[in-house]
Design an enzyme around this catalytic site. Structure first.
Site, PDB file in Angstrom:
ATOM      1  CD  GLN A   4       1.155   3.086  -3.041  1.00 30.67           C
ATOM      2  OE1 GLN A   4       2.255   2.957  -2.497  1.00 30.67           O
ATOM      3  NE2 GLN A   4       1.011   3.560  -4.263  1.00 30.67           N
ATOM      4  NE  ARG A  53      -7.367   0.259  -3.490  1.00 28.24           N
ATOM      5  CZ  ARG A  53      -6.262   0.983  -3.768  1.00 28.24           C
ATOM      6  NH1 ARG A  53      -5.811   1.081  -5.015  1.00 28.24           N
ATOM      7  NH2 ARG A  53      -5.624   1.615  -2.798  1.00 28.24           N
ATOM      8  NE  ARG A  69       7.603   4.869  -5.132  1.00 31.68           N
ATOM      9  CZ  ARG A  69       6.350   4.901  -5.564  1.00 31.68           C
ATOM     10  NH1 ARG A  69       6.045   4.362  -6.731  1.00 31.68           N
ATOM     11  NH2 ARG A  69       5.410   5.471  -4.831  1.00 31.68           N
ATOM     12  CG  ASP A  81      -1.078  10.055  -7.438  1.00 27.65           C
ATOM     13  OD1 ASP A  81      -0.038  10.038  -6.736  1.00 27.65           O
ATOM     14  OD2 ASP A  81      -1.832   9.079  -7.544  1.00 27.65           O
TER      15      ASP A  81
HETATM   16  C1  S3P Z   1      -2.487   4.827  -4.584  1.00 21.76           C
HETATM   17  C2  S3P Z   1      -2.128   5.532  -3.489  1.00 21.76           C
HETATM   18  C3  S3P Z   1      -1.254   6.713  -3.522  1.00 21.76           C
HETATM   19  C4  S3P Z   1      -1.012   7.234  -4.934  1.00 21.76           C
HETATM   20  C5  S3P Z   1      -0.817   6.136  -5.916  1.00 21.76           C
HETATM   21  C6  S3P Z   1      -2.021   5.205  -5.931  1.00 21.76           C
HETATM   22  C7  S3P Z   1      -3.385   3.677  -4.418  1.00 21.76           C
HETATM   23  O1  S3P Z   1      -0.017   6.395  -2.938  1.00 21.76           O
HETATM   24  O2  S3P Z   1       0.085   8.114  -4.964  1.00 21.76           O
HETATM   25  O3  S3P Z   1      -0.633   6.642  -7.231  1.00 21.76           O
HETATM   26  O4  S3P Z   1      -3.939   3.184  -5.423  1.00 21.76           O
HETATM   27  O5  S3P Z   1      -3.579   3.247  -3.276  1.00 21.76           O
HETATM   28  P1  S3P Z   1       0.174   6.474  -1.324  1.00 21.76           P
HETATM   29  O6  S3P Z   1      -0.917   5.690  -0.751  1.00 21.76           O
HETATM   30  O7  S3P Z   1       1.517   5.898  -1.030  1.00 21.76           O
HETATM   31  O8  S3P Z   1       0.088   7.928  -1.021  1.00 21.76           O
END
Ligand code: S3P
Length: 449
Positions: A176, A33, A129, A327
């Site tokens: 995400q 970010r 994915r 995670d």
């Molecule tokens: C993350 C969100 C998570 C996580 C990933 C990092 C992020 O995924 O598993 O390692 O930085 O926004 P999801 O938002 O798909 O759960």
């Protein structure tokens, strides 16, 4: 690029106790970010403590392809000269996000409301994915996506020339997806609203506010309602990236299961949307304390102290905690193998679409090491018989997944016959200093072949 290059078989074996201080690298989520928001600001963003893992480096290269200037200085700090909200240029090459779902999904969001096209790809894990979870809401802004069947990479996004703001309820708990929508909303006029039923990591919201965007979060009956005012001028920031609680999980969990261990992991961000593992370990009876609690850059931070914990018990992990430790289930399942009784992990369907199918990958490896495991579509249970009970001796497949590789290497530090993993190469995506850090604590970790 991550996930490419040579395979690196690795092995761990029990040795003495783990002792000392583990300085883990910067937070992966905040590092991605920092680069992306820096690229969307006007002027120079300075970053100290950026995670220099392959995932983040791929995002840095992508920001350059969209027109930002990204520089690493000799002292290890980084600068990003951004192009401003809506200022992305069209890349003249394919954007390769390597192993990183976070990288590709956030960048797709950030470019989807710019009048440009970009084609994205990734390694053998990332191209499997699902991307529709991001391209569906991006279509509401007016962006178009053309990819492989099932919404897979490689994929081209044609950004919306005239974006409209969006109100979107995220159908799966995913920071995400939430972040992709918010980043797209930056270049749409008016208010973009994202609603999430379960709170997921909120770094995008916190950092957008830090960069000067108008953003608010309200907890309502519908869930968390996040409202962003579009087309702000983002102001460059000086960022100090906190250390990653998801990386800290590996030395912490290793210390809990290796007899005689006592390890300090300083300066770990304990943002409530990230800290679920640590409360779960305490619920299991782990000797894990938070020392020197403080606030840094608006985030709660503590030094974690973990000691060998021979009396841990299996528990039911509350499903409402899943998003705050998503995670960390692979390494939790390793700790569960050394606890007494059954640890049930429910509401964890998202584990099936991570860098690998993490329920399947952990179940296969744990069973091969002699651990009792049961699984369903959205759950997994591990039954442990206490310290010394895990045989090990297997070669576990990492499936191009850094957290699967590190979890089995931690298992091997306490399993009677040790554990091998077929490929430790993916560890470099998130924790490039894992090997020296763990051996520095006293672990026996060797590359084989
Ligand atoms: C993350 C969100 C998570 C996580 C990933 C990092 C992020 O995924 O598993 O390692 O930085 O926004 P999801 O938002 O798909 O759960």
């Amino acid at each position: 690029m991550s996930g490419h290059g040579q395979t690196i078989p690795m092995r761990t074996r029990p040795k003495g106790p783990l002792k000392g201080t583990a300085d883990v690298p910067g937070d992966k989520s905040i590092s991605h970010r920092s680069l992306i928001l820096g690229a969307l600001s006007v002027g120079e963003t300075k970053i100290i403590g950026l995670l220099e893992g392959d995932d983040v480096l791929d995002t840095g290269r992508a920001m350059e392809a969209f027109g930002a200037e990204v520089t690493r200085h000799d002292d290890g700090s980084w600068s990003v000269f951004g192009v401003g909200t809506g200022g992305f240029a069209e890349p003249d090459r394919v954007i390769d996000c390597g192993n990183s779902g976070t990288g590709v999904r956030l960048i797709m969001g950030a470019m989807a409301t710019c009048p440009i096209s970009a084609t994205f790809t990734g390694d053998a894990s990332l191209v499997k994915r699902p991307m529709a979870r991001v391209t569906d809401p991006l279509a509401l802004f007016g962006a178009q996506a053309v990819g492989r069947s099932g919404g897979r990479l490689p994929m081209t996004i044609v950004g919306a020339a005239d974006p409209v703001p969006v109100r979107y309820t995220v159908p799966v708990p995913s920071a995400q997806v939430k972040s992709a929508v918010l980043l797209a909303g930056l270049n749409a006029p008016g208010h973009t609203v994202v609603i999430e039923r379960e709170a997921t990591r909120d770094h995008t919201e916190r950092m957008l506010a830090g960069f000067g965007a108008e953003i608010s979060t309200e907890d309502t009956e519908e869930g968390r309602v996040i409202t962003l005012t579009g087309q702000p001028e983002l102001k460059p920031q000086d960022i100090v990236v906190p250390r990653d609680p998801s990386s800290a999980a590996f030395p912490v969990c290793a210390a809990l299961i290796v007899p005689g261990s006592d390890v300090l992991v300083p300066g770990i961000g304990l943002n409530p949307t990230r800290a679920g593992l640590y409360y779960t370990l305490q619920d299991m009876g782990a000797d894990l304390t938070f020392e020197n609690m403080r606030e840094e850059g608006g985030e709660p931070v503590a030094d974690l102290r973990a000691r060998h914990s021979p009396d841990m018990k299996g528990i039911d992990v509350p499903p409402e905690r899943a998003a705050t430790m998503i995670d960390e289930y692979p390494v939790l399942s390793v700790v569960a193998a050394f606890a007494t009784g059954t640890t049930r992990m429910t509401g964890v369907k998202e584990l099936r679409v991570k860098e690998s199918d993490r329920i399947q990958a952990m179940a296969d490896g744990l069973i091969a090491c002699g651990v009792a495991v049961d699984t369903g579509e959205d759950w997994m249970s591990v039954t442990g018989e206490g310290p010394g009970s895990v045989k090990g001796g297997a070669t576990c497949a990492s499936h191009l997944d850094h957290r699967i590789a590190m979890s089995f290497l931690v298992l091997g530090m306490a399993a009677r016959e040790g554990v091998a993993v077929d490929d430790g190469n993916p560890i470099a995506t998130s924790f490039p200093i894992f090997e020296p850090l763990m051996t520095g604590l006293g672990a026996e970790l060797a590359r084989e072949g």
